[in-house]
Write an enzyme that holds these catalytic residues in place. Sequence first.
Site, PDB file in Angstrom:
ATOM      1  CB  CYS A 135      -3.279   2.643  -2.669  1.00 25.73           C
ATOM      2  SG  CYS A 135      -2.458   1.052  -2.463  1.00 25.73           S
ATOM      3  CG  HIS A 141      -1.585   1.348   1.434  1.00 28.89           C
ATOM      4  ND1 HIS A 141      -2.681   1.710   0.688  1.00 28.89           N
ATOM      5  CD2 HIS A 141      -1.312   2.392   2.256  1.00 28.89           C
ATOM      6  CE1 HIS A 141      -3.068   2.926   1.058  1.00 28.89           C
ATOM      7  NE2 HIS A 141      -2.250   3.362   1.992  1.00 28.89           N
TER       8      HIS A 141
END
Length: 164
Positions: free
Chosen positions: A108, A38
């Site tokens: 993301c 992430h």
Amino acid sequence: MDRTGSFPVELYIYDLSEGHASQLSLAMLGRQVDGIWHTAIVVHGKEVFFNGEGINSCTPGGTSLGEPLSVVDMGFTEVNAETFMDYLKSLAETRFRGENYSLFEHNCNTFSNEVAQYLLGKEIPSYITDLPSEVLSTPFGQILRPILEAVVVNPGASNITEEQ
């Protein structure tokens, strides 16, 4: 601001698997995966990222994910905070709406990569952006795809379209 008219840009990298990917991936996928990444961009005193709720921001390191596994100094941008916020709001209303989130194709890392290109004219490291296709190229990755596509990462923060 470190240089006249320039603002530092950092890439925050988190491992959503908390180390499990590096331990289990070889046995499960037949290839080594060091993490389930992430990412977020940190600029102008804010950490910005994309998830199933849209574009969000918080103080750097202020998500429920805790401290990032690593921080990459990406360089300096000339884009000021007001222009950057206008850019983010435009993205939030178009390509990076929450309903456009997809764990494998529009996540993301896709967002961080696009923002890095806007701010700096360069991409985030390819080991991050290439991970979904690497996982999906394995038989086990194809089996897991329907299950994993239902996953939405929510590190917790405020949506930029709701900020004043």
